[in-house]
Design a protein around this motif. Sequence first.
Motif, short mmCIF file in Angstrom:
data_model
loop_
_atom_site.label_atom_id
_atom_site.label_comp_id
_atom_site.label_asym_id
_atom_site.label_seq_id
_atom_site.Cartn_x
_atom_site.Cartn_y
_atom_site.Cartn_z
N ALA A 1 56.37 6.73 6.69
CA ALA A 1 56.29 6.18 6.41
C ALA A 1 55.40 5.62 7.52
O ALA A 1 54.74 4.30 7.03
CB ALA A 1 57.76 5.55 5.51
N GLU A 2 56.37 4.91 8.65
CA GLU A 2 55.95 4.64 9.44
C GLU A 2 53.90 5.06 9.69
O GLU A 2 53.32 3.91 9.74
CB GLU A 2 56.32 4.75 10.43
N ARG A 3 54.09 6.05 10.06
CA ARG A 3 52.55 6.85 10.26
C ARG A 3 51.94 6.20 9.19
O ARG A 3 50.62 5.59 9.22
CB ARG A 3 52.65 8.04 10.20
N LYS A 4 52.03 6.08 7.24
CA LYS A 4 51.19 5.69 6.70
C LYS A 4 50.94 4.40 6.21
O LYS A 4 50.65 4.60 5.29
CB LYS A 4 51.63 6.80 5.64
N GLY A 5 52.01 3.62 6.34
CA GLY A 5 51.88 2.43 6.29
C GLY A 5 52.91 2.05 4.77
O GLY A 5 52.35 1.11 4.13
N ARG B 1 56.51 2.53 2.76
CA ARG B 1 58.13 2.24 2.82
C ARG B 1 58.27 3.61 2.80
O ARG B 1 57.98 4.25 1.97
CB ARG B 1 58.60 1.59 1.61
N PRO B 2 60.12 4.02 3.23
CA PRO B 2 60.37 4.81 3.13
C PRO B 2 60.69 5.73 2.29
O PRO B 2 60.56 6.56 1.57
CB PRO B 2 61.93 4.78 4.32
N THR B 3 61.31 4.33 0.95
CA THR B 3 61.50 4.62 -0.42
C THR B 3 60.01 5.52 -1.52
O THR B 3 60.47 6.10 -2.13
CB THR B 3 61.59 4.10 -1.36
N ASP B 4 59.07 4.94 -0.65
CA ASP B 4 57.66 5.62 -0.85
C ASP B 4 57.30 7.70 -0.62
O ASP B 4 56.34 8.36 -1.05
CB ASP B 4 56.70 4.82 -0.99
N VAL B 5 58.34 7.66 -0.01
CA VAL B 5 57.96 9.35 0.78
C VAL B 5 58.85 10.15 0.22
O VAL B 5 60.12 9.65 -0.62
CB VAL B 5 58.09 8.99 2.40
N THR B 6 58.48 11.49 -0.45
CA THR B 6 59.33 12.54 -0.71
C THR B 6 58.71 13.68 -0.17
O THR B 6 58.16 14.02 0.09
CB THR B 6 59.09 12.86 -2.41
N VAL B 7 60.25 14.02 0.09
CA VAL B 7 60.53 15.02 1.02
C VAL B 7 61.58 17.01 0.85
O VAL B 7 62.42 16.20 0.08
CB VAL B 7 61.11 14.82 2.89
N VAL C 1 55.73 17.04 2.18
CA VAL C 1 55.93 15.64 2.01
C VAL C 1 55.04 14.75 1.50
O VAL C 1 53.76 15.71 1.83
CB VAL C 1 54.99 14.63 3.45
N TRP C 2 54.98 14.02 0.26
CA TRP C 2 54.41 13.32 -0.74
C TRP C 2 54.19 12.20 -0.98
O TRP C 2 55.20 11.24 -0.42
CB TRP C 2 54.83 13.68 -2.00
N ILE C 3 53.31 11.59 -0.67
CA ILE C 3 53.00 9.83 -0.49
C ILE C 3 52.05 9.52 -0.82
O ILE C 3 50.76 10.02 -1.06
CB ILE C 3 53.14 9.38 1.17
N GLN C 4 52.49 8.71 -1.82
CA GLN C 4 51.39 7.91 -3.09
C GLN C 4 50.15 9.01 -3.60
O GLN C 4 49.09 9.43 -3.70
CB GLN C 4 49.80 7.45 -2.63
N GLY C 5 50.83 10.56 -4.38
CA GLY C 5 50.85 11.84 -5.05
C GLY C 5 49.42 12.74 -4.44
O GLY C 5 48.96 12.94 -4.82
N ARG C 6 49.85 11.88 -2.88
CA ARG C 6 48.84 13.23 -1.91
C ARG C 6 49.72 14.03 -0.83
O ARG C 6 51.47 14.01 -0.59
CB ARG C 6 48.31 12.62 -1.40
N SER C 7 50.05 15.41 -1.33
CA SER C 7 51.44 16.53 -0.20
C SER C 7 50.54 16.40 0.78
O SER C 7 49.51 16.91 0.99
CB SER C 7 51.35 17.17 -1.47
N GLU D 1 59.88 16.25 15.74
CA GLU D 1 58.97 14.95 16.25
C GLU D 1 59.89 13.51 15.72
O GLU D 1 60.40 12.32 16.16
CB GLU D 1 57.84 14.75 16.46
N ALA D 2 60.23 13.75 14.15
CA ALA D 2 60.23 12.47 13.75
C ALA D 2 62.24 12.70 13.55
O ALA D 2 63.11 11.50 13.89
CB ALA D 2 60.60 13.57 12.02
N ILE D 3 62.92 14.11 13.85
CA ILE D 3 64.54 13.87 13.98
C ILE D 3 64.74 13.15 15.39
O ILE D 3 65.50 12.78 15.80
CB ILE D 3 65.33 14.88 14.05
N LEU D 4 63.57 13.24 16.92
CA LEU D 4 64.05 12.65 17.27
C LEU D 4 63.69 11.14 17.97
O LEU D 4 64.47 10.18 18.46
CB LEU D 4 62.92 13.33 18.46
N ARG D 5 62.82 10.54 16.50
CA ARG D 5 62.98 9.50 16.66
C ARG D 5 63.77 8.46 15.90
O ARG D 5 64.21 7.80 16.47
CB ARG D 5 61.65 9.60 15.79
N TYR D 6 64.16 9.74 14.85
CA TYR D 6 65.47 9.31 14.42
C TYR D 6 66.82 9.06 14.52
O TYR D 6 67.78 7.95 14.67
CB TYR D 6 65.85 10.54 12.59
N LEU D 7 67.02 9.94 16.14
CA LEU D 7 68.31 10.24 16.62
C LEU D 7 68.51 8.58 17.88
O LEU D 7 68.99 8.07 18.17
CB LEU D 7 68.30 11.27 18.11
#
Length: 94
Positions: free
Chosen positions: A17-21, A23-29, A43-49, A59-65
């Motif tokens: 969500a941060e990378r694509k601008g 909301r996190p709720t707009d991302v499906t994983v 990952v699906w964002i705005q209809g794109r996979s 990388e995402a896990i490290l940022r989350y931690l």
Amino acid sequence: MVLSMDEIVNAICIHMAERKGVRPTDVTVELSWEEDTGYSAEVWIQGRSQFLVESNMIEAILRYLHSEYNIRAYREDVTLDLDEEITAIVNQQY
């Protein structure tokens, strides 16, 4: 420390969500593991996979931690594991 599959999904949602601008709720994983390719996430964002490989997931896990637990971990501190579900094992160095 062990991160559950839900936390891994949350980490990827927030990261993408941060990378694509968006909301996190707009991302499906959807996480997966294949013998030939290892761990991956679709990952699906705005209809794109988009597919993420293990290094992108970590990388995402490290940022989350860092953002959620104030833990500064390094790539070699995180290992993905598959038992009943995919988890992330974090070896904390003090």
